[in-house]
Enzyme design. Structure first.
Site, PDB file in Angstrom:
ATOM      1  N   SER A  69      25.458 -14.397  -1.410  1.00 23.47           N
ATOM      2  CA  SER A  69      24.413 -13.642  -0.702  1.00 23.47           C
ATOM      3  C   SER A  69      23.178 -14.521  -0.577  1.00 23.47           C
ATOM      4  O   SER A  69      22.811 -15.228  -1.517  1.00 23.47           O
ATOM      5  CB  SER A  69      24.022 -12.387  -1.496  1.00 23.47           C
ATOM      6  OG  SER A  69      25.144 -11.591  -1.788  1.00 23.47           O
ATOM      7  N   HIS A 102      22.641 -16.759  -3.838  1.00 27.42           N
ATOM      8  CA  HIS A 102      23.214 -16.263  -5.096  1.00 27.42           C
ATOM      9  C   HIS A 102      24.735 -16.176  -4.965  1.00 27.42           C
ATOM     10  O   HIS A 102      25.249 -15.656  -3.965  1.00 27.42           O
ATOM     11  CB  HIS A 102      22.613 -14.887  -5.413  1.00 27.42           C
ATOM     12  CG  HIS A 102      23.113 -14.342  -6.710  1.00 27.42           C
ATOM     13  ND1 HIS A 102      22.636 -14.777  -7.927  1.00 27.42           N
ATOM     14  CD2 HIS A 102      24.070 -13.418  -6.980  1.00 27.42           C
ATOM     15  CE1 HIS A 102      23.275 -14.142  -8.894  1.00 27.42           C
ATOM     16  NE2 HIS A 102      24.147 -13.308  -8.346  1.00 27.42           N
ATOM     17  N   ARG A 151       5.351 -18.482 -18.927  1.00 28.84           N
ATOM     18  CA  ARG A 151       5.920 -18.486 -17.571  1.00 28.84           C
ATOM     19  C   ARG A 151       4.803 -18.557 -16.529  1.00 28.84           C
ATOM     20  O   ARG A 151       4.922 -19.224 -15.510  1.00 28.84           O
ATOM     21  CB  ARG A 151       6.671 -17.168 -17.348  1.00 28.84           C
ATOM     22  CG  ARG A 151       8.127 -17.297 -17.499  1.00 28.84           C
ATOM     23  CD  ARG A 151       8.857 -15.999 -17.237  1.00 28.84           C
ATOM     24  NE  ARG A 151       9.985 -15.933 -18.144  1.00 28.84           N
ATOM     25  CZ  ARG A 151      11.102 -16.659 -18.009  1.00 28.84           C
ATOM     26  NH1 ARG A 151      11.261 -17.461 -16.994  1.00 28.84           N
ATOM     27  NH2 ARG A 151      12.073 -16.568 -18.886  1.00 28.84           N
ATOM     28  N   ASN A 176      23.319 -27.622  -2.637  1.00 25.01           N
ATOM     29  CA  ASN A 176      22.725 -26.848  -1.530  1.00 25.01           C
ATOM     30  C   ASN A 176      21.532 -27.576  -0.934  1.00 25.01           C
ATOM     31  O   ASN A 176      21.321 -27.555   0.283  1.00 25.01           O
ATOM     32  CB  ASN A 176      22.317 -25.457  -2.005  1.00 25.01           C
ATOM     33  CG  ASN A 176      23.495 -24.515  -2.027  1.00 25.01           C
ATOM     34  OD1 ASN A 176      23.949 -24.072  -0.980  1.00 25.01           O
ATOM     35  ND2 ASN A 176      24.037 -24.252  -3.215  1.00 25.01           N
ATOM     36  N   GLY A 195      21.994 -29.779  -7.049  1.00 28.09           N
ATOM     37  CA  GLY A 195      21.358 -29.847  -5.733  1.00 28.09           C
ATOM     38  C   GLY A 195      22.323 -30.020  -4.576  1.00 28.09           C
ATOM     39  O   GLY A 195      21.979 -30.626  -3.565  1.00 28.09           O
ATOM     40  N   ASP A 203      17.241 -11.288  -8.325  1.00 31.93           N
ATOM     41  CA  ASP A 203      18.384 -11.224  -7.405  1.00 31.93           C
ATOM     42  C   ASP A 203      18.462  -9.872  -6.684  1.00 31.93           C
ATOM     43  O   ASP A 203      19.541  -9.420  -6.308  1.00 31.93           O
ATOM     44  CB  ASP A 203      19.712 -11.496  -8.152  1.00 31.93           C
ATOM     45  CG  ASP A 203      19.740 -12.881  -8.790  1.00 31.93           C
ATOM     46  OD1 ASP A 203      19.140 -13.812  -8.224  1.00 31.93           O
ATOM     47  OD2 ASP A 203      20.345 -13.018  -9.866  1.00 31.93           O
ATOM     48  N   THR A 263      12.094 -11.193  -4.171  1.00 34.98           N
ATOM     49  CA  THR A 263      11.054 -10.227  -4.540  1.00 34.98           C
ATOM     50  C   THR A 263      10.953 -10.254  -6.072  1.00 34.98           C
ATOM     51  O   THR A 263      11.647 -11.035  -6.725  1.00 34.98           O
ATOM     52  CB  THR A 263      11.419  -8.806  -4.051  1.00 34.98           C
ATOM     53  OG1 THR A 263      12.629  -8.422  -4.698  1.00 34.98           O
ATOM     54  CG2 THR A 263      11.584  -8.750  -2.545  1.00 34.98           C
ATOM     55  N   GLU A 272      28.381 -21.649   0.877  1.00 33.12           N
ATOM     56  CA  GLU A 272      26.915 -21.701   0.745  1.00 33.12           C
ATOM     57  C   GLU A 272      26.337 -22.806   1.627  1.00 33.12           C
ATOM     58  O   GLU A 272      25.339 -22.616   2.319  1.00 33.12           O
ATOM     59  CB  GLU A 272      26.523 -21.976  -0.713  1.00 33.12           C
ATOM     60  CG  GLU A 272      26.720 -20.787  -1.627  1.00 33.12           C
ATOM     61  CD  GLU A 272      26.292 -21.044  -3.069  1.00 33.12           C
ATOM     62  OE1 GLU A 272      26.105 -20.078  -3.791  1.00 33.12           O
ATOM     63  OE2 GLU A 272      26.145 -22.218  -3.468  1.00 33.12           O
ATOM     64  N   ARG A 332      15.210 -20.348 -13.085  1.00 35.39           N
ATOM     65  CA  ARG A 332      14.071 -19.790 -13.815  1.00 35.39           C
ATOM     66  C   ARG A 332      13.751 -18.423 -13.252  1.00 35.39           C
ATOM     67  O   ARG A 332      13.773 -18.227 -12.034  1.00 35.39           O
ATOM     68  CB  ARG A 332      12.816 -20.659 -13.636  1.00 35.39           C
ATOM     69  CG  ARG A 332      12.875 -21.995 -14.284  1.00 35.39           C
ATOM     70  CD  ARG A 332      12.767 -21.946 -15.768  1.00 35.39           C
ATOM     71  NE  ARG A 332      11.512 -21.381 -16.253  1.00 35.39           N
ATOM     72  CZ  ARG A 332      11.319 -21.033 -17.519  1.00 35.39           C
ATOM     73  NH1 ARG A 332      12.274 -21.170 -18.412  1.00 35.39           N
ATOM     74  NH2 ARG A 332      10.151 -20.543 -17.907  1.00 35.39           N
ATOM     75  N   ASN A 352      16.508 -17.053  -1.598  1.00 34.87           N
ATOM     76  CA  ASN A 352      17.384 -17.516  -2.678  1.00 34.87           C
ATOM     77  C   ASN A 352      18.830 -17.377  -2.224  1.00 34.87           C
ATOM     78  O   ASN A 352      19.151 -16.533  -1.388  1.00 34.87           O
ATOM     79  CB  ASN A 352      17.163 -16.666  -3.931  1.00 34.87           C
ATOM     80  CG  ASN A 352      18.019 -17.148  -5.101  1.00 34.87           C
ATOM     81  OD1 ASN A 352      18.168 -18.365  -5.304  1.00 34.87           O
ATOM     82  ND2 ASN A 352      18.577 -16.234  -5.868  1.00 34.87           N
ATOM     83  N   GLU A 391      12.113  -8.322  -8.154  1.00 30.84           N
ATOM     84  CA  GLU A 391      13.339  -7.908  -8.850  1.00 30.84           C
ATOM     85  C   GLU A 391      14.366  -9.037  -8.840  1.00 30.84           C
ATOM     86  O   GLU A 391      14.720  -9.528  -7.749  1.00 30.84           O
ATOM     87  CB  GLU A 391      13.907  -6.686  -8.116  1.00 30.84           C
ATOM     88  CG  GLU A 391      14.954  -5.940  -8.886  1.00 30.84           C
ATOM     89  CD  GLU A 391      15.633  -4.884  -8.009  1.00 30.84           C
ATOM     90  OE1 GLU A 391      16.777  -4.545  -8.300  1.00 30.84           O
ATOM     91  OE2 GLU A 391      14.998  -4.456  -7.025  1.00 30.84           O
TER      92      GLU A 391
HETATM   93  C1  GRF Z   1      24.721 -22.267  -6.271  1.00 29.41           C
HETATM   94  O1  GRF Z   1      26.029 -21.873  -6.411  1.00 29.41           O
HETATM   95  C2  GRF Z   1      23.811 -21.099  -5.996  1.00 29.41           C
HETATM   96  O2  GRF Z   1      24.478 -19.986  -5.507  1.00 29.41           O
HETATM   97  C3  GRF Z   1      23.263 -20.752  -7.359  1.00 29.41           C
HETATM   98  O3  GRF Z   1      23.206 -21.949  -8.060  1.00 29.41           O
HETATM   99  C4  GRF Z   1      24.154 -22.863  -7.547  1.00 29.41           C
HETATM  100  C5  GRF Z   1      23.418 -24.150  -7.311  1.00 29.41           C
HETATM  101  O4  GRF Z   1      24.265 -25.214  -7.019  1.00 29.41           O
HETATM  102  N1  GRF Z   1      21.988 -20.092  -7.203  1.00 29.41           N
HETATM  103  P1  GRF Z   1      23.662 -26.576  -6.456  1.00 29.41           P
HETATM  104  O5  GRF Z   1      22.640 -27.074  -7.474  1.00 29.41           O
HETATM  105  O6  GRF Z   1      23.053 -26.296  -5.127  1.00 29.41           O
HETATM  106  O7  GRF Z   1      24.838 -27.496  -6.392  1.00 29.41           O
END
Ligand code: GRF
Length: 214
Positions: A139, A112, A68, A19, A17, A148, A144, A177, A94, A110, A146
């Site tokens: 990115s 990525h 799911r 981000n 977590g 990523d 959507t 990020e 997921r 999202n 699809e």
């Molecule tokens: C990030 O690098 C993000 O790009 C990817 O998963 C990672 C999550 O890291 N989707 P955190 O849990 O936010 O530290």
């Protein structure tokens, strides 16, 4: 900006977590507020951190659901019960059902760790090194059906050095990020950012290529 005017967002995580924390730290002066954190895994650092900051958290353990669809519908119910319509994926590991992605279409982002369309899925840093790429990055995209594959809104890139490793790339990507995501979430909740017919719009103009963070 008063709390009342902020748009509540749900952040979905599976792990650390970092981000999520960057989004929380950047709330001041922005128009969103993280009002719910959901993890599909119990005992994550992210959930512990959010609870310490008095943010409502929920663990919806995917392993307890047969399909799911059942898991996703439980997550939808929890988000709706909290009166939230904007969903931010931040390390949520997921694959989402079509029902889920349809439900939040245009209201879900999202982040990525690759320069999409390069390297959807896992092990992106490893792949960039194996392919001797000259640059790497992240990115932020609309989600959507699809994996990523939704329209990319913003990217941040940097040159790969000879001495780089998976760990060093991960560190550089994550640092970027944390700088990028809060603004993009803010654009979404302030309607600067829209999704129409699988095309991202920024300030009402179609985004013909991703915005570059610099
Ligand atoms: C990030 O690098 C993000 O790009 C990817 O998963 C990672 C999550 O890291 N989707 P955190 O849990 O936010 O530290």
């Amino acid at each position: 900006m008063s709390v009342e005017k902020k748009t509540p967002v749900a952040v979905l995580i599976s792990g650390t977590g970092s981000n999520l924390q960057a989004l929380i730290d950047a709330e001041a002066g922005r128009s969103y507020q993280v009002t719910l954190v959901i993890s599909n895994r119990p005992n994550t650092i992210g959930i512990a951190k959010a609870s310490q900051q008095n943010i409502p958290t929920l663990v919806i353990d995917h392993s307890l659901y047969k399909t799911r669809e059942e898991f996703d519908s439980e997550v939808i119910k929890a988000i709706e019960a909290a009166n939230i319509t904007t969903v931010i994926l931040a390390g949520f590991m997921r694959i989402l059902t079509m029902e889920f992605t349809r439900h939040f279409l245009g209201r879900m982002l999202n982040i990525h760790p690759s320069l999409l369309p390069k390297y959807p899925g896992l092990n992106t840093h490893q792949k960039a090194l194996e392919n001797q790429d000259s640059e790497h990055g992240l990115s932020i995209h609309f989600v959507t059906a699809e994996l990523d594959g939704g329209p990319v809104i913003q990217q941040a890139s940097f040159p790969i050095q000879a001495c780089d490793s998976v760990d060093s790339l991960k560190k550089t990507v994550q640092k970027l990020e944390h700088q990028c995501y809060p603004d993009v979430v803010d654009w979404l909740v302030t309607d600067k950012l829209k999704l129409k017919n699988n095309q991202a719009f920024f300030n009402q103009q179609p985004l013909l290529k991703p915005l570059q963070f610099c």
